[in-house]
Motif scaffolding. Structure first.
Motif, PDB file in Angstrom:
ATOM      1  N   PRO A  98       0.824  -1.222   0.000  1.00 16.10           N
ATOM      2  CA  PRO A  98       0.000   0.000   0.000  1.00 16.10           C
ATOM      3  C   PRO A  98       0.856   1.270   0.000  1.00 16.10           C
ATOM      4  O   PRO A  98       0.401   2.326  -0.429  1.00 16.10           O
ATOM      5  CB  PRO A  98      -0.803  -0.102   1.307  1.00 16.10           C
ATOM      6  CG  PRO A  98      -0.761  -1.537   1.687  1.00 16.10           C
ATOM      7  CD  PRO A  98       0.524  -2.093   1.143  1.00 16.10           C
ATOM      8  N   SER A  99       2.089   1.155   0.464  1.00 20.19           N
ATOM      9  CA  SER A  99       2.970   2.330   0.530  1.00 20.19           C
ATOM     10  C   SER A  99       3.782   2.518  -0.748  1.00 20.19           C
ATOM     11  O   SER A  99       4.609   3.430  -0.816  1.00 20.19           O
ATOM     12  CB  SER A  99       3.925   2.181   1.720  1.00 20.19           C
ATOM     13  OG  SER A  99       4.670   0.971   1.587  1.00 20.19           O
ATOM     14  N   VAL A 112       4.299   4.744  -6.309  1.00 17.69           N
ATOM     15  CA  VAL A 112       3.437   5.115  -7.446  1.00 17.69           C
ATOM     16  C   VAL A 112       2.038   5.526  -6.985  1.00 17.69           C
ATOM     17  O   VAL A 112       1.422   6.398  -7.588  1.00 17.69           O
ATOM     18  CB  VAL A 112       3.360   3.950  -8.461  1.00 17.69           C
ATOM     19  CG1 VAL A 112       2.746   2.699  -7.859  1.00 17.69           C
ATOM     20  CG2 VAL A 112       2.576   4.363  -9.704  1.00 17.69           C
ATOM     21  N   PHE A 113       1.554   4.950  -5.888  1.00 16.35           N
ATOM     22  CA  PHE A 113       0.216   5.292  -5.394  1.00 16.35           C
ATOM     23  C   PHE A 113       0.163   6.686  -4.769  1.00 16.35           C
ATOM     24  O   PHE A 113      -0.885   7.301  -4.692  1.00 16.35           O
ATOM     25  CB  PHE A 113      -0.251   4.291  -4.329  1.00 16.35           C
ATOM     26  CG  PHE A 113      -0.350   2.875  -4.825  1.00 16.35           C
ATOM     27  CD1 PHE A 113      -0.870   2.590  -6.087  1.00 16.35           C
ATOM     28  CD2 PHE A 113       0.059   1.818  -4.025  1.00 16.35           C
ATOM     29  CE1 PHE A 113      -0.974   1.281  -6.536  1.00 16.35           C
ATOM     30  CE2 PHE A 113      -0.052   0.504  -4.463  1.00 16.35           C
ATOM     31  CZ  PHE A 113      -0.554   0.237  -5.730  1.00 16.35           C
ATOM     32  N   HIS A 114       1.311   7.150  -4.276  1.00 16.48           N
ATOM     33  CA  HIS A 114       1.332   8.381  -3.493  1.00 16.48           C
ATOM     34  C   HIS A 114       1.905   9.559  -4.271  1.00 16.48           C
ATOM     35  O   HIS A 114       1.444  10.687  -4.128  1.00 16.48           O
ATOM     36  CB  HIS A 114       2.126   8.156  -2.204  1.00 16.48           C
ATOM     37  CG  HIS A 114       1.553   7.037  -1.390  1.00 16.48           C
ATOM     38  ND1 HIS A 114       0.585   7.245  -0.437  1.00 16.48           N
ATOM     39  CD2 HIS A 114       1.742   5.697  -1.445  1.00 16.48           C
ATOM     40  CE1 HIS A 114       0.227   6.070   0.075  1.00 16.48           C
ATOM     41  NE2 HIS A 114       0.913   5.118  -0.522  1.00 16.48           N
ATOM     42  N   TYR A 115       2.928   9.298  -5.080  1.00 17.83           N
ATOM     43  CA  TYR A 115       3.626  10.422  -5.716  1.00 17.83           C
ATOM     44  C   TYR A 115       3.647  10.332  -7.232  1.00 17.83           C
ATOM     45  O   TYR A 115       4.309  11.128  -7.887  1.00 17.83           O
ATOM     46  CB  TYR A 115       5.039  10.554  -5.130  1.00 17.83           C
ATOM     47  CG  TYR A 115       4.974  10.724  -3.638  1.00 17.83           C
ATOM     48  CD1 TYR A 115       4.228  11.761  -3.085  1.00 17.83           C
ATOM     49  CD2 TYR A 115       5.600   9.831  -2.777  1.00 17.83           C
ATOM     50  CE1 TYR A 115       4.112  11.909  -1.712  1.00 17.83           C
ATOM     51  CE2 TYR A 115       5.493   9.975  -1.398  1.00 17.83           C
ATOM     52  CZ  TYR A 115       4.754  11.017  -0.873  1.00 17.83           C
ATOM     53  OH  TYR A 115       4.636  11.162   0.487  1.00 17.83           O
ATOM     54  N   GLY A 116       2.925   9.348  -7.780  1.00 17.39           N
ATOM     55  CA  GLY A 116       2.687   9.347  -9.228  1.00 17.39           C
ATOM     56  C   GLY A 116       3.906   9.153 -10.104  1.00 17.39           C
ATOM     57  O   GLY A 116       3.884   9.576 -11.264  1.00 17.39           O
TER      58      GLY A 116
END
Lengths: 368, 368
Positions: A73-74, A77-81
């Protein structure tokens, strides 16, 4: 901090020894696919290519059965694209030979996109060996005939499990493939952007960065609610210059001259765009690459000299535009049918891509 | 196309019946964590919150052991960057009570970000019940004492397996938590952007959109190679107005007046920023919210009236800046130590956050 430029130089100049690992699918899903009725980008072939970047270098490249993957989950790519991609197509002729169209351009561009997003560049040999092997394994998924193709999606994402706002140290490069029919159906109406923008000077508009696309969805939804399928983006400063359509570059025909905006740090350097500029020259059509004011197009529409507008991109090759809205006024393009540059150029492009015409610029790349 | 606005209105106005599903971790990882030496954002607590949006509505929210998840390679977040996030912190006082700081602001902002990225808004009741339950389960991970906190990362991503360039129809909303010490250590030097840009007028700069962060990494790497930890972004049109630092808003002190740029479609409406504006007023410090030219700061530095620059954000609260480079010249800030507004305001903020001072604006939110 990892110095990617140095790593890549090292990697690219080292002697390349193939170590592609291949795990074949036990059975093919091909027999379950109805090729006459296939939605774009939802059905994938039997195999995929994957290569991870860990501890400062690209690991063993792999081809394996197409399958889901496990992500933390961390994952960055999920957070900073940190994500870039390419769009390519493979075509099959009636003899069963498979061709790509200018794949070197896509390879160069994904690395240009990666560099702008602080991601490591991918080695050329890994890319071409992976792509060629993948297409040979899945070649039965490519149907012959103009209009049929296999859409190829190389992409790279940051996978390390750490939510600090800094470039990741682990990445994954993948290639997945989806059989495709023509992407757009018929003509499209477009809205010229007056408020929203796609990209900034000094930004990432020229890169195929994932975040560029998400940013366009909401303004495009608003346009669709007004009856327009696409937005033509204008410069963010003044909204007076025509730029690109987000998934396509745009060409305008005034009298017998084609005009398209120059590429910049805001505009994608499209492979179809540059090929069409060349094809226009080959066919003695004058093509000007210069900034285009919205008002020039509006005036040309009013005085009847605006003959055509069309989008150019890998997915649709050419998408004719039947009209545009600007400042609450709708401007309709004339119907010129068979005499249009768009249909002539599209046919020539498709014939080259499908090995039905001479390839004087050596754009075709046969998969052997 | 899914009409999210309509769906959300329906969802938000419906009678809320809790159906949060909880699966507790069999064992805690807490005993293995060295809280004295913890890297930011790499260690996560025992549980996480997850809720999927499928078929037009948010499904049953769940809390489960922190774990990896399965994603299709074609998931839209990897290709088109539909991803938004928030950053929040939980604090524990010496009596073991746990507090959030203005969580309603983060909740409102993630939905504002989602709307701009054509993603469905998340229901308020789901958010607060999920967050509260998660923090109660993992409350032993929150250490008391100023400087200790639990960093909370709500985020949402597009998960549907389809690579058409259009908004997805399936989404995942998650909350993960990481114990944190102070994010930045000491003062930072910054480079004022003259070429690269963070956001465009009419773009997504005001949203906590994942792609905004990836776009900053490369210019920030270049700045770091010159010895600067961060970039202060300027307007993309002229590079003459100071905007924000990418992960922080920025305040300038000239003589005894604080100045910060107004929020806009390019600048994030930071919770720490707006809290500091209020705290300045409470402490009789004049704070002007207005456009700031780079030249004003350069002139103020030259004539000695520029006393402080500091960044403001959830992660670091306040990051004092010791100097900046602009047009190849380095400007050093004076050392004013204990008399600085930054240290005074930071202390007041931390004291409110940690339940050590009066909370006259009702910013604390106790987890019960």
């Amino acid at each position: 901090m990892t110095n990617f430029a140095e790593l890549n130089t090292k990697k690219m100049s080292s002697t390349y020894t193939s170590n592609l690992r291949i795990e074949k699918a036990a059975t093919s899903k091909l027999k379950d696919v109805n090729f006459e009725n296939i939605a774009f980008g939802k059905t994938f072939t039997d195999h995929m290519f994957m290569c991870d970047f860990v501890n400062g270098e690209w690991q063993q490249p792999q081809i394996m059965p197409y399958q889901p993957m496990t992500m933390q989950p961390s994952a960055r790519v999920f957070h900073y694209g940190q994500a870039v991609f390419e769009g390519m197509k493979a075509y099959k002729d009636d003899d069963g030979k498979v061709f790509l169209f200018r794949p070197e351009e896509n390879f160069k561009r994904i690395n240009k996109s990666s560099a702008r997003l602080a991601m490591p560049e991918f080695p050329k040999d890994y890319f071409f060996e992976g792509l060629t092997t993948l297409l040979n394994l899945d070649k039965d998924w490519i149907k012959p005939g103009v209009g049929n193709s296999l859409y190829i999606r190389p992409f790279a994402i940051a996978i390390d499990p750490a939510i600090a706002a800094a470039p990741g140290e682990s990445y994954r490069f993948m290639i997945i493939c989806a059989p495709a029919k023509a992407y757009y159906k018929g003509t499209v109406k477009v809205l010229i952007a007056e408020q929203f923008s796609r990209s900034a000077n000094g930004g990432v508009g020229y890169a195929k960065a994932a975040g560029n696309y998400a940013a366009q969805f909401y303004p495009t939804n608003l346009a669709q609610q007004k009856g327009y399928q696409q937005v033509i983006w204008t410069d963010a400063d003044t909204h007076t210059f025509l730029e690109e359509a987000g998934t396509m570059n745009v060409f305008f025909r005034i009298n017998d001259t084609l005009i398209t905006a120059p590429t910049s740090d805001r505009i994608l350097d499209g492979v179809t765009r540059k090929s069409l500029i060349q094809l226009a020259e080959d066919n003695n059509i004058k093509c000007e690459v210069r900034p285009i004011k919205v008002n020039e197009i509006v005036e040309a529409s009013k005085n009847g000299s605006l003959k055509e507008i069309f989008g150019a991109g890998t997915a649709a090759v050419i998408s004719p535009i039947e009209g545009f809205e600007y400042q609450d006024t709708y401007y309709e393009l004339p119907e010129i049918g068979a005499h249009s540059y768009s249909s002539m150029l599209k046919e020539r492009m498709l014939n080259i891509q499908h090995n039905l015409a001479e390839d004087k610029h050596h754009w075709r790349y046969e998969i052997k």
